[in-house]
Design a protein around this motif. Structure first.
Motif, short mmCIF file in Angstrom:
data_model
loop_
_atom_site.label_atom_id
_atom_site.label_comp_id
_atom_site.label_asym_id
_atom_site.label_seq_id
_atom_site.Cartn_x
_atom_site.Cartn_y
_atom_site.Cartn_z
N ARG A 294 -8.15 -14.81 -10.96
CA ARG A 294 -7.13 -15.85 -10.69
C ARG A 294 -5.72 -15.28 -10.73
O ARG A 294 -4.82 -15.78 -10.06
CB ARG A 294 -7.28 -16.97 -11.73
N GLY A 295 -5.52 -14.22 -11.53
CA GLY A 295 -4.18 -13.72 -11.75
C GLY A 295 -3.90 -12.36 -11.15
O GLY A 295 -3.08 -11.59 -11.69
N ASP A 296 -4.55 -12.01 -10.04
CA ASP A 296 -4.33 -10.70 -9.42
C ASP A 296 -2.87 -10.50 -9.04
O ASP A 296 -2.18 -11.44 -8.62
CB ASP A 296 -5.17 -10.56 -8.14
N GLN A 297 -2.42 -9.27 -9.16
CA GLN A 297 -1.12 -8.90 -8.60
C GLN A 297 -1.19 -7.50 -8.02
O GLN A 297 -2.02 -6.68 -8.44
CB GLN A 297 -0.01 -8.97 -9.64
N VAL A 298 -0.34 -7.25 -7.03
CA VAL A 298 -0.18 -5.90 -6.50
C VAL A 298 1.19 -5.39 -6.91
O VAL A 298 2.10 -6.16 -7.20
CB VAL A 298 -0.35 -5.85 -4.97
N VAL A 299 1.31 -4.07 -6.94
CA VAL A 299 2.56 -3.41 -7.32
C VAL A 299 2.99 -2.53 -6.16
O VAL A 299 2.29 -1.59 -5.79
CB VAL A 299 2.37 -2.57 -8.61
N GLU A 300 4.12 -2.85 -5.57
CA GLU A 300 4.62 -2.14 -4.39
C GLU A 300 5.81 -1.26 -4.77
O GLU A 300 6.71 -1.70 -5.49
CB GLU A 300 5.06 -3.13 -3.31
N VAL A 301 5.80 -0.04 -4.26
CA VAL A 301 6.95 0.87 -4.40
C VAL A 301 7.48 1.10 -2.98
O VAL A 301 7.07 2.03 -2.30
CB VAL A 301 6.54 2.19 -5.06
N PRO A 302 8.38 0.24 -2.51
CA PRO A 302 8.74 0.25 -1.09
C PRO A 302 9.34 1.56 -0.60
O PRO A 302 9.03 2.01 0.51
CB PRO A 302 9.75 -0.90 -0.98
N ASP A 303 10.21 2.19 -1.41
CA ASP A 303 10.88 3.39 -0.91
C ASP A 303 9.92 4.56 -0.75
O ASP A 303 10.16 5.48 0.04
CB ASP A 303 12.05 3.78 -1.83
N ALA A 304 8.79 4.53 -1.47
CA ALA A 304 7.78 5.58 -1.35
C ALA A 304 6.60 5.12 -0.50
O ALA A 304 5.72 5.93 -0.18
CB ALA A 304 7.28 5.99 -2.73
N ASP A 305 6.55 3.84 -0.14
CA ASP A 305 5.48 3.24 0.65
C ASP A 305 4.12 3.43 -0.05
O ASP A 305 3.13 3.84 0.56
CB ASP A 305 5.45 3.82 2.06
N VAL A 306 4.11 3.10 -1.36
CA VAL A 306 2.91 3.20 -2.18
C VAL A 306 2.55 1.81 -2.68
O VAL A 306 3.43 1.04 -3.09
CB VAL A 306 3.12 4.16 -3.38
N LEU A 307 1.26 1.49 -2.65
CA LEU A 307 0.77 0.20 -3.10
C LEU A 307 -0.34 0.39 -4.13
O LEU A 307 -1.34 1.07 -3.86
CB LEU A 307 0.23 -0.61 -1.91
N PHE A 308 -0.17 -0.21 -5.32
CA PHE A 308 -1.22 -0.26 -6.34
C PHE A 308 -1.90 -1.62 -6.23
O PHE A 308 -1.24 -2.66 -6.33
CB PHE A 308 -0.62 -0.08 -7.74
N THR A 309 -3.23 -1.62 -6.04
CA THR A 309 -3.94 -2.86 -5.73
C THR A 309 -4.77 -3.42 -6.86
O THR A 309 -5.23 -4.56 -6.77
CB THR A 309 -4.89 -2.64 -4.55
N GLY A 310 -5.03 -2.63 -7.91
CA GLY A 310 -6.02 -3.08 -8.87
C GLY A 310 -7.37 -3.26 -8.19
O GLY A 310 -7.65 -2.63 -7.16
#
Length: 304
Positions: free
Chosen positions: A166-182
């Motif tokens: 229910r509480g998923d989140q993603v973590v975006e690092v825009p300047d490096a174009d990296v996405l942490f998805t869990g």
């Protein structure tokens, strides 16, 4: 995995590697119940993504992050509340500001104790890793979006809405174009459906698919999955396509009034034939069960 063959779920910070300037991943080394852990730095602050399972792993992660920070302020976030991702947060108390979305904070408070007991029952190896766990509540709670300024680098925390949890989140690092998805994404592994009716039915295959469509459209340069090898946008497409096929094949058989056991057997065989190299085959049945429960009444075909 049976207890006698399960390796210790130990985080090895010595394997950390840089994905971009001041963006590091501590890889899971394909060990069960070990997540990929992120350390993201800016000029004045550093954000840690995930804690590892239990206080001992979290202490190693904190020591590594503090050493990397060299006096910079520390923050902690977790992609969702499940034990290997968040059940070490207590170690960071007083050392880092812990922030998550509101739904995840509620999951930690309401469902955390039950998951702690459930995971302790998985065997002695896991129970040892969870010794001394106290469910930590966040210092900062946001609703849908939070932009964290680390100094010359803004990291975007985005609640996706109900999907894997229910509480998923993603973590975006825009300047490096990296996405942490869990655990929205796993590499070379069937999607983990924590479908345990009547105790936990928060996972949603249909909403998860919608989330994956949106993420895949962004096509980030680097994708850090919850578990498995770091990759690129193909990881997002793989999960999107798998969930779509799982839904379509499950619902087609449901439309034909097939029983759930028959659906599980037929769909599992098809998915394994498509992805013989993927691990986690036991999760196909859970996904079928979830999607059977989400099967709509007769009407138009689902929209892709």
């Amino acid at each position: 995995m049976s207890e006698d063959v399960m390796p210790e779920p130990v985080v090895d910070v010595g394997g950390a590697r840089e994905l971009a300037r001041d963006v590091l991943v501590v890889p899971d080394r394909r060990l069960p119940l070990v997540p990929n852990i992120g350390v993201i730095g800016g000029r004045h602050s550093v954000l840690v993504v995930e804690t590892g399972l239990g206080p001992r792993n979290a202490a190693k992660v904190l020591e590594f992050a503090a050493g990397h920070a060299k006096g910079r302020r520390l923050y902690l976030t977790t992609t969702h509340f499940h034990p290997e991702h968040a059940f070490g947060a207590q170690v960071f108390a007083g050392e880092a500001t812990f922030l998550v979305n509101r739904d995840q904070a509620e999951d930690l408070k309401v469902k955390g104790p039950g998951y702690l007991e459930m995971f302790r029952g998985l065997g002695e190896v896991v129970a040892r890793g969870l010794e001394g766990v106290e469910i930590a509540l966040p210092d900062v709670v946001y609703d849908r979006e939070y932009d964290l300024d680390l100094g010359g680098r803004v990291v975007r925390l985005r609640a996706t809405g109900r999907a894997h949890s229910r509480g998923d989140q993603v973590v975006e690092v825009p300047d490096a174009d990296v996405l942490f998805t869990g655990d929205l994404v796993e590499a070379a592994q069937f999607a983990i459906f924590p479908w345990f009716p009547p105790h936990d039915t928060d996972v949603s295959g249909t909403r998860w698919l919608a989330v994956m469509r949106r993420l895949a459209e962004r096509a980030p340069r680097v994708v850090v999955p919850g578990h498995g090898e770091v990759g690129g946008p193909e990881l997002l497409a793989d999960v999107r396509d798998y969930l779509r096929l799982l839904r379509d094949e499950t619902w087609a058989r449901r439309d034909s009034a097939a029983g759930e056991r028959t659906i599980v057997e037929e769909v599992s065989a098809l998915m394994i034939e498509r992805h013989p190299e993927w691990t986690g085959r036991e999760w196909i049945e859970k996904g079928v069960g979830c999607l059977c429960a989400e099967h709509p009444p007769p009407g138009p075909d689902p929209v892709d």
